[in-house]
Design an enzyme around this catalytic site. Sequence first.
Site, PDB file in Angstrom:
ATOM      1  N   TYR A  94      12.812   1.307 -13.026  1.00 52.32           N
ATOM      2  CA  TYR A  94      11.686   2.717 -13.375  1.00 52.32           C
ATOM      3  C   TYR A  94      12.980   4.117 -12.947  1.00 52.32           C
ATOM      4  O   TYR A  94      12.463   4.903 -14.139  1.00 52.32           O
ATOM      5  CB  TYR A  94      11.024   2.448 -12.171  1.00 52.32           C
ATOM      6  CG  TYR A  94       9.993   1.724 -11.878  1.00 52.32           C
ATOM      7  CD1 TYR A  94       8.447   2.099 -12.598  1.00 52.32           C
ATOM      8  CD2 TYR A  94       9.718   0.748 -10.728  1.00 52.32           C
ATOM      9  CE1 TYR A  94       8.076   0.452 -12.406  1.00 52.32           C
ATOM     10  CE2 TYR A  94       8.563  -0.242 -10.377  1.00 52.32           C
ATOM     11  CZ  TYR A  94       7.440  -0.087 -11.352  1.00 52.32           C
ATOM     12  OH  TYR A  94       7.359  -1.326 -11.322  1.00 52.32           O
ATOM     13  N   TYR A 119       5.754  -9.948  -0.029  1.00 52.27           N
ATOM     14  CA  TYR A 119       5.671  -9.038  -0.035  1.00 52.27           C
ATOM     15  C   TYR A 119       5.638  -7.523   0.669  1.00 52.27           C
ATOM     16  O   TYR A 119       6.376  -7.413   1.320  1.00 52.27           O
ATOM     17  CB  TYR A 119       5.824  -8.562  -1.866  1.00 52.27           C
ATOM     18  CG  TYR A 119       6.257  -6.874  -3.017  1.00 52.27           C
ATOM     19  CD1 TYR A 119       7.867  -7.208  -3.060  1.00 52.27           C
ATOM     20  CD2 TYR A 119       5.801  -5.776  -1.780  1.00 52.27           C
ATOM     21  CE1 TYR A 119       8.385  -5.792  -3.374  1.00 52.27           C
ATOM     22  CE2 TYR A 119       6.984  -4.442  -2.792  1.00 52.27           C
ATOM     23  CZ  TYR A 119       7.791  -4.643  -3.597  1.00 52.27           C
ATOM     24  OH  TYR A 119       8.423  -3.453  -4.020  1.00 52.27           O
ATOM     25  N   THR A 122      11.423  -6.579 -14.318  1.00 53.90           N
ATOM     26  CA  THR A 122      12.442  -5.198 -13.988  1.00 53.90           C
ATOM     27  C   THR A 122      13.742  -6.228 -13.023  1.00 53.90           C
ATOM     28  O   THR A 122      13.190  -7.814 -12.198  1.00 53.90           O
ATOM     29  CB  THR A 122      12.866  -4.518 -12.760  1.00 53.90           C
ATOM     30  OG1 THR A 122      12.825  -4.505 -11.762  1.00 53.90           O
ATOM     31  CG2 THR A 122      11.834  -3.564 -13.395  1.00 53.90           C
TER      32      THR A 122
END
Length: 401
Positions: free
Chosen positions: A55, A239, A278
């Site tokens: 990002y 997470y 990513t």
Amino acid sequence: MSLREIKPAHRGYLYVNSHPTGCRAVVDRMWQQTPDPSGDRPGPVALVIGSSAGYGLAATLVGLRAHRMRGLGIAFEAAGTERRTAGAGWYRTARTAELAAEAGADFTFLNGDAFSDDVKKEAVGHLAARFGKIDLLIYSIAAPRRTDPLTGEVHHSVIKPLGTDYRAKTLVFEDGVPQIGALHLQAADEAEREATVQVMGGADWQMWIDALRSEDLLADGFRTVALSYVGSDITAPIYRAGTIGAAKQHLEDTARTIDSRLKGTGRAYTVVAGAAVTQASTAIPSIALYTSILHRVIGDGWQGTVDQAADLWSRLAGDAALGLDDQGRIRLDGWEMDPGVQTAVRAAWDRVDADTLAASADTGWFRDQVGRLYGWDVPGVDYEAAAETTVPWPASPSSAL
């Protein structure tokens, strides 16, 4: 100069080397996806911490092209040698700097550990000398470890559940063939949870704000954002309810602390981004399978990092509403968290097995996306041609003064 032909080297579905030409092509593709600038208003002075990947890279490219951003980007990347390639982020930064120069942007890049006092001092000194004050700080760091500059202690982050062990399906590649695997992770102890918070929480973000404030570098109306993620209840145990989630909660608490300390002269927000492939996310167990299923479900509705960065910039520029949730976070993940999308993803997750993997998950797409993080599998790149591995880092901030 070190021209040589480079072949991909794997560890699982990840790569241990990068391709300079491929990384350059990836940045070019992202630049082309970025909206053209609107109007000729001067751009904000920004500091982007974590500008070489994910990002942070997307926010840098969108800021440079679409919003005429000026300022400084910081990344921590390994240089190439005659025997090995540089980190992919090194090559991406080199190309980003070229595009910034072509666009006439007053923007430079610093290579160093953003957690350290020395890098903070160098960055603050450059910004003070070059611009006086800054309008925006984008904080987008994902790191495996952090040395606390106050104590010298090295903290190592872990990706583990909290409270109970985690067992789940996972995506693995055996000789390049996607398969369903079984994952078992033991719950983290309190020391591991705290270490992860120290690395990935808001402590360093707060230190950056303090360093800038101490030199009176925050402009009136200053804003700062830090990238975060919430995600699905499917991934929550590893997470949001795990060690990373504890760190993200600390990041969000830090945003409220910073916002309060700015006392009306500026604002601080966390930004809840949507899913993305990513270098950071691929290290999280089960995310590969979840992301592959999500892409299969959503198809053309997928929003990549450039799409999300463009959305964020439009909100920060006042061209769109901030879109805050009930906890004061900027939400970019509506496309992922749409109830209909999540219902379909959950159904696919529950049924996926060796027989249904091909139909349920877009594993080929995922594998291609991972390759492109390192400059591999990029259409139009001749991987048989020799490539230069010792690409120089862009001119240092001090030389730009």
